[in-house]
Design a protein around this motif. Structure first.
Motif, PDB file in Angstrom:
ATOM      1  N   ILE A 117      21.808  -9.301  53.196  1.00 12.88           N
ATOM      2  CA  ILE A 117      21.044  -9.894  52.091  1.00 12.88           C
ATOM      3  C   ILE A 117      21.665 -11.231  51.685  1.00 12.88           C
ATOM      4  N   ALA A 118      23.002 -11.257  51.596  1.00 14.04           N
ATOM      5  CA  ALA A 118      23.687 -12.502  51.215  1.00 14.04           C
ATOM      6  C   ALA A 118      23.389 -13.605  52.227  1.00 14.04           C
TER       7      ALA A 118
ATOM      8  N   ALA B  83      28.202  -2.294  52.510  1.00 18.99           N
ATOM      9  CA  ALA B  83      28.698  -3.666  52.564  1.00 18.99           C
ATOM     10  C   ALA B  83      27.932  -4.472  53.607  1.00 18.99           C
ATOM     11  N   LYS B  84      27.654  -3.856  54.746  1.00 20.16           N
ATOM     12  CA  LYS B  84      26.940  -4.576  55.804  1.00 20.16           C
ATOM     13  C   LYS B  84      25.531  -4.959  55.354  1.00 20.16           C
TER      14      LYS B  84
ATOM     15  N   LEU C 106      34.890  -8.248  56.901  1.00 18.45           N
ATOM     16  CA  LEU C 106      33.498  -8.311  56.471  1.00 18.45           C
ATOM     17  C   LEU C 106      33.115  -9.746  56.116  1.00 18.45           C
ATOM     18  N   ALA C 107      34.007 -10.445  55.412  1.00 21.65           N
ATOM     19  CA  ALA C 107      33.708 -11.831  55.030  1.00 21.65           C
ATOM     20  C   ALA C 107      33.526 -12.691  56.281  1.00 21.65           C
ATOM     21  N   ARG C 108      34.404 -12.486  57.250  1.00 21.69           N
ATOM     22  CA  ARG C 108      34.278 -13.270  58.488  1.00 21.69           C
ATOM     23  C   ARG C 108      32.982 -12.951  59.223  1.00 21.69           C
TER      24      ARG C 108
ATOM     25  N   ILE D 140      29.874  -5.783  45.273  1.00 22.51           N
ATOM     26  CA  ILE D 140      29.836  -4.511  46.007  1.00 22.51           C
ATOM     27  C   ILE D 140      31.223  -3.892  46.056  1.00 22.51           C
ATOM     28  N   ASN D 141      31.232  -2.570  46.110  1.00 20.53           N
ATOM     29  CA  ASN D 141      32.487  -1.864  46.298  1.00 20.53           C
ATOM     30  C   ASN D 141      32.709  -1.636  47.781  1.00 20.53           C
ATOM     31  N   VAL D 142      33.913  -1.934  48.217  1.00 17.22           N
ATOM     32  CA  VAL D 142      34.263  -1.728  49.621  1.00 17.22           C
ATOM     33  C   VAL D 142      35.385  -0.694  49.659  1.00 17.22           C
TER      34      VAL D 142
END
Ligand SMILES: [Zn+2]
Length: 509
Positions: free
Chosen positions: A204-205, A198-199, A225-227, A386-388
Motif C-alpha cells: 500500500i505504501a 507488514a508486507k 522490510l524497509a529495503r 504497523i506493528n512488526v
C-alpha cells in the motif's frame, strides 16, 4: 577589446547560464573578477594566470577585468576557471570559434582540468538555453553525454581545449555511457519470511507513496522490510532518473549511483548525521542532503527515536511540500525532496514491550516519555503505523512459504499508480499536481475518494468511537483511497476504510 564565453551557475538543481566577459585595457598589470562572486572565484585569478602560462600561452600584462553576468546571480565554486581562461585568451587576440559553446571546469596550476560538481544539471540547462557544444573535464564527460543533442568535449587540459576548438588537434569524442544492466533488487520481498501484515502495508505504501512507521522489537526484520519497499517501487522514467542523477551530480556522488540507473533511490542515513547532511546546506555551494538524494525513492530512518528531535522537526516542511528550501547568506535555494519516509522504532526503550519471549524492563515514566517522543514531531505526516512482531522460529526457518516476489507485487503497484495518474489528469483545471495519494489533502482528497454510503458510515462511527482528529481522518482516507486503487475500485468502499483504520496511529492514541 572585449571577449565573452559561456559557463554555468547552479541554483538548487537547475543550472543558470553565465556569460563570462573579459576586457583588456591599457594600465598597470592587474586582474579583477567582478559579478557577485565567492572566494573560490576570486582565487581563480591565481589558477587562471598560472594555468595560461603553464599551458604555453602568454598571460596579458595589462589591466584585465572579468565580469560574470548576470551580476545579481550569486556565483560559487571553481567551475568558471576554464571559461575565464578562454575568455582571457580570446580577448588577448586568439581567434576561436566559440558560437554555441560552453565551458566548465576547474584549472590546476599546471593547466590540467579538474572535475567539478553539478555538471549534469548544468549540461541540461545549457542545452535548453541553446548551447550545442560543451567542454568539460574528462572525469565529468560521462554525465554530460547523458544530455541529448549536446556535443561533449572531454578536455584533459586548457591547452587541449584550445587546440580542439581551433581545430589544430581535435580530441576524440568521449565514450558513450553504457546503459546499466537491469538492477537486481538488494532485498526481494520474498526473502522476508512471514510478516504478512507488514508486507501488505508495504504494498500500500509503495502504491500510494505513503509514509510508514514500523514498530517492533530488535531483530524482527524492520530493516529488511524497509529495503524491500524500494524493490516494490516502479522504475523511474528517463527524465525522472536524470532528475535523481542531477542531485547526485551536485554531491559528486554519481559513483555511488550511476546516472543511467532507473531504480528509485534508497537512502538510510545513521541517526548521528548532521543537519546539513540530512536536510542539505553546508559551506560554499549549497549541497543537497539525504532527503534530496532519496527523492523519488525511499528515505529509511532506522531507530527513529535516536534522531535528535530538532532534526525530525525539520523534516516536516519537506514532507509537506515535497521540496526543501535551504536558507543561504545570499538567498535561499531549493532541492527536490519527494521521498517516501519509512521509520523504524522499538516499541519501548528496552525493545521488548509486547514481546511474548521477553519481559519489558521499562517503567511507566520511561515508557510515556518514549511514546511522547515517537508521536511528536513527525507523526502527523505518517499515514501508516504497523506493528512488526518478532517471527516465531517455525516461520523463520520455514522453507516452503516464501511468498510473492517483488516483481509480482510491483506489477500491482504500477496498476494502482496508473489509476492515480488517470484521476489526477481527469481532475484537470487544477495545477499539474503530483498524482500520488500521499499528496491528497482537503478538497482533492474528498473528490478523489467518493466513499460509498457504508464507507461514510464506518468513517463516521470510527471517528466517534476512536476520537479521530481531522488529520487522522485524512490519513485514513488517503490510505483507503490507495487500498481501493489496488482493488481497481473507483469509489472507496467499507472494506478499504476498515483496512485503513487498522494502520492508523495507535501509538499516539
Ligand atoms: Zn521496554
Amino acid at each position: 577589446m572585449i571577449a565573452s564565453t559561456i559557463s554555468c551557475a547552479v541554483r538548487g538543481i537547475a543550472g543558470v547560464p553565465v556569460t563570462v566577459e573579459a576586457d583588456i585595457s591599457n594600465g598597470l598589470p592587474n586582474f579583477t573578477i567582478v559579478g557577485l562572486t565567492d572566494r573560490a572565484i576570486q582565487e581563480a585569478r591565481q589558477r587562471v594566470s598560472a594555468a595560461i602560462r603553464n599551458a604555453g600561452f602568454t598571460f596579458p600584462g595589462r589591466k584585465l577585468t572579468v565580469n560574470l553576468a548576470p551580476a545579481e546571480l550569486p556565483k560559487d565554486g571553481s567551475a568558471y576557471d576554464l571559461a575565464i581562461a578562454v575568455a582571457v585568451l580570446v580577448c588577448d587576440g586568439r581567434d576561436l570559434p566559440l558560437v554555441g559553446t560552453a565551458l566548465l571546469g576547474e584549472l590546476a596550476l599546471d593547466s590540467r582540468l579538474r572535475p567539478v560538481a553539478g555538471v549534469l544539471p548544468m549540461a541540461r540547462s545549457l542545452r535548453a538555453a541553446g548551447v550545442r557544444r560543451l567542454v568539460v573535464p574528462e572525469e565529468n564527460a560521462a554525465e554530460a553525454t547523458l544530455v541529448d543533442g549536446l556535443e561533449v568535449v572531454a578536455a584533459p587540459s586548457l591547452a587541449a581545449c584550445i587546440h580542439h576548438i581551433d581545430g589544430s588537434r581535435p580530441l576524440p569524442p568521449p565514450q558513450e555511457v553504457a546503459p546499466e544492466p537491469p538492477a537486481i533488487d538488494l532485498v526481494d520481498i520474498s526473502q522476508v519470511r512471514g510478516q504478512q501484515t507488514a508486507k501488505r502495508a508495504l504494498e500500500i505504501a509503495a502504491a500510494g507513496g505513503h509514509n510508514l512507521l514500523m514498530v517492533g522489537p530488535p531483530g524482527a526484520g524492520k530493516t529488511m522490510l524497509a529495503r524491500s519497499l524500494a524493490s516494490l517501487l516502479p522504475d523511474l522514467d528517463v527524465e525522472d532518473s536524470l532528475d535523481v542523477a542531477a542531485v547526485y551530480s551536485l554531491r559528486n556522488a554519481l559513483r555511488e549511483r550511476p546516472p543511467t540507473v532507473l531504480r528509485p533511490p534508497f537512502r538510510a542515513p545513521h541517526h548521528s548525521i548532521s543537519r546539513a547532511g540530512l536536510i542539505g546546506g553546508g559551506a560554499g555551494l549549497a549541497q543537497p542532503g539525504e532527503i534530496s538524494l532519496a527523492s523519488k525513492g525511499v528515505l529509511f530512518l532506522d531507530e527513529l527515536c535516536e534522531f535528535p528531535r530538532t532534526l525530525l522537526e525539520s523534516l516536516r516542511q519537506p514532507l509537506e511540500e515535497r521540496t526543501v528550501s535551504i536558507a543561504r547568506a545570499r538567498g535561499s535555494v531549493s532541492f527536490p525532496a519527494a521521498f517516501t519516509l519509512v521509520g523504524a522504532a522499538n516499541p519501548c526503550p528496552c525493545g521488548h514491550l509486547g514481546d511474548p519471549g521477553h519481559v519489558c524492563s521499562c517503567d511507566a515514566t520511561r515508557l510515556s516519555n518514549y511514546h511522547a517522543r515517537l508521536s511528536g514531531p513527525l507523526l502527523d505526516r505518517i499515514d501508516m503505523v504497523i506493528n512488526v512482531p518478532r517471527q516465531p522460529y517455525g516461520v523463520i526457518f520455514d522453507e516452503s512459504g516464501c511468498g510473492e516476489r517483488s516483481a509480482d507485487v510491483r506489477a500491482r503497484v504500477e496498476l494502482a499508480r496508473a489509476r492515480q495518474r488517470e484521476r489526477a489528469a481527469s481532475g484537470a483545471g487544477q495545477r499539474a499536481a503530483p498524482s500520488l495519494n500521499v499528496t491528497l489533502d482537503g478538497r482533492s482528497l474528498r473528490s478523489a475518494c467518493r466513499p460509498t454510503a457504508a464507507a461514510s458510515q464506518l468513517l463516521a462511527s470510527a471517528g466517534e468511537h476512536l476520537g479521530l482528529s481531522a488529520r487522522a481522518y485524512h490519513r485514513v482516507m488517503r490510505v483507503a483511497r490507495t487500498v481501493a486503487d489496488l482493488e481497481g475500485e473507483d469509489r472507496v468502499d467499507e472494506a478499504a476504510v476498515a483496512e485503513a483504520l487498522r494502520y492508523r496511529d495507535q501509538i499516539a492514541a
